[in-house]
Design a protein around this motif. Structure first.
Motif, PDB file in Angstrom:
ATOM      1  N   LEU A  48      -1.981   5.068  58.240  1.00 12.91           N
ATOM      2  CA  LEU A  48      -1.816   4.601  59.622  1.00 12.91           C
ATOM      3  C   LEU A  48      -2.850   3.541  59.999  1.00 12.91           C
ATOM      4  N   MET A  60      -2.149  -1.814  64.896  1.00  9.11           N
ATOM      5  CA  MET A  60      -0.786  -1.476  64.482  1.00  9.11           C
ATOM      6  C   MET A  60       0.195  -2.264  65.331  1.00  9.11           C
ATOM      7  N   GLU A  64       5.429   0.123  64.354  1.00  6.00           N
ATOM      8  CA  GLU A  64       4.690   1.014  63.457  1.00  6.00           C
ATOM      9  C   GLU A  64       4.137   2.198  64.232  1.00  6.00           C
ATOM     10  N   ARG A  65       3.697   1.950  65.443  1.00  2.00           N
ATOM     11  CA  ARG A  65       3.196   3.037  66.288  1.00  2.00           C
ATOM     12  C   ARG A  65       4.315   4.022  66.614  1.00  2.00           C
ATOM     13  N   SER A  68       5.079   6.211  63.718  1.00  2.00           N
ATOM     14  CA  SER A  68       4.055   7.229  63.458  1.00  2.00           C
ATOM     15  C   SER A  68       4.162   8.417  64.409  1.00  2.00           C
ATOM     16  N   VAL A 126       4.780   1.210  74.186  1.00  2.00           N
ATOM     17  CA  VAL A 126       3.701   0.754  73.321  1.00  2.00           C
ATOM     18  C   VAL A 126       3.529  -0.749  73.483  1.00  2.00           C
ATOM     19  N   ASP A 128       1.950  -4.433  72.430  1.00  2.00           N
ATOM     20  CA  ASP A 128       1.661  -5.073  71.142  1.00  2.00           C
ATOM     21  C   ASP A 128       0.844  -6.337  71.399  1.00  2.00           C
ATOM     22  N   PHE A 161       0.848   3.618  75.319  1.00  2.00           N
ATOM     23  CA  PHE A 161      -0.223   3.079  74.485  1.00  2.00           C
ATOM     24  C   PHE A 161      -0.486   1.648  74.953  1.00  2.00           C
ATOM     25  N   THR A 201      -5.871   1.593  73.537  1.00  2.00           N
ATOM     26  CA  THR A 201      -6.232   1.138  72.208  1.00  2.00           C
ATOM     27  C   THR A 201      -6.955  -0.202  72.321  1.00  2.00           C
ATOM     28  N   GLU A 222      -8.469   5.446  71.461  1.00  2.00           N
ATOM     29  CA  GLU A 222      -8.789   5.481  70.038  1.00  2.00           C
ATOM     30  C   GLU A 222     -10.259   5.118  69.853  1.00  2.00           C
ATOM     31  N   ARG A 265      -6.675   8.203  65.289  1.00  3.59           N
ATOM     32  CA  ARG A 265      -5.236   7.966  65.150  1.00  3.59           C
ATOM     33  C   ARG A 265      -4.547   9.015  64.280  1.00  3.59           C
TER      34      ARG A 265
END
Length: 282
Positions: A48, A60, A64-65, A68, A126, A128, A161, A201, A222, A265
């Motif tokens: 991860l 990430m 991808e988050r 996971s 999430v 990015d 996130f 994050t 995180e 994470r």
């Protein structure tokens, strides 16, 4: 005798040819920016994107988050087709948006969706940072608001996130309005008894940190994430004092009561599952 030694030395002092350099595929290896360890990118991805040597959390992508977190095959994306316009006719803004779409394969700086996390339903958003540095424009605010409304309608928890440089300057006051808009949606979720989990994050700054990112029932981060509103230099110049070395890190905020916990994470899904189970109503 010295001549023989020099000849021997010369035999081993070779420079890799261009052909030899080209034999190593681009992206095969990744160097950790924290400890400088070189590792296989494939192995880093399996972990991860957490360095196995020093624990540094690499960035990430949004998808991808999502992968996971959600159980296989349960993720359903929301409002994927929404794209930003140029309401203020800001020069080159549309070209920059198109460039980011091509580079990231995203339509905007956030992905929203719903699915199951170890069997518990949740709506997740999430951000990015690859897209316009995760800046908050009108579409980002609208997608978050719609995701919150989805959580209210389906009586599901909302998990966010955040990763952002703040408000998007190319949209001016329309970007700043998203702070109030998203906060109002989250207040509605709160009145309905809904659960909001915010995970900050690296980095979470500006208008994002000052609005929806800090309004969670649980506020997590995180390790080593940069979190703050104004920049370090501006604050030092304003108060005319030197700030601690760890100022605006997740650990500093935890120590001063602004976060509930700093979560590595690799422990995130397990921790979220425990919270979702604790708040689950049959």
């Amino acid at each position: 005798m010295l001549k023989d030694f020099l000849k021997k030395k010369k035999r081993y002092a070779t420079i890799p040819s261009e052909r030899a350099k080209q034999e190593v595929p681009e992206g095969l290896m990744t160097k950790c920016p924290a400890c400088r360890t070189i590792m296989y990118t494939k192995e880093l991805k399996k972990n991860l994107y957490v360095c196995d040597t020093c624990g540094h959390h690499h960035r990430m992508t949004a998808y991808e988050r999502m992968d996971s977190l959600f159980d296989t095959g349960t993720f359903v994306e929301l409002d994927k087709g929404m794209i930003s316009k140029n309401p203020l006719d800001f020069p080159t803004y549309e070209e920059k948006l198109e460039s980011d779409r091509q580079k990231t394969d995203l339509n905007e700086a956030i992905v929203t969706g719903e699915g199951l996390i170890n069997g518990f339903g949740a709506v997740v958003a999430v951000m990015d940072s690859r897209f316009r540095m995760g800046s908050m424009g009108s579409v980002v605010g609208e997608k978050i608001t719609r995701a919150v409304e989805q959580a209210i309608e389906k009586n599901m928890p909302f998990i966010l996130f955040s990763a952002s440089g703040g408000a998007r300057m190319q949209e001016g006051v329309l970007s700043l309005m998203q702070m109030a808009k998203t906060s109002a949606a989250l207040q509605k979720l709160n009145h309905q008894g809904g659960l909001f989990i915010s995970i900050m994050t690296h980095p979470t700054t500006g208008g994002v940190s000052a609005s929806f990112a800090s309004l969670g029932d649980y506020n997590f981060a995180e390790p080593k994430a940069l979190i703050g509103f104004a920049g370090r230099r501006i604050i030092e110049q304003t108060i005319r004092q030197d700030l601690p070395d760890d100022f605006q890190t997740a650990e500093f905020l935890l120590k001063h009561g602004q976060l509930d916990r700093v979560i590595p994470r690799l422990e995130m899904k397990e921790t979220l599952t425990k919270i979702l189970d604790m708040h689950h109503v049959s």
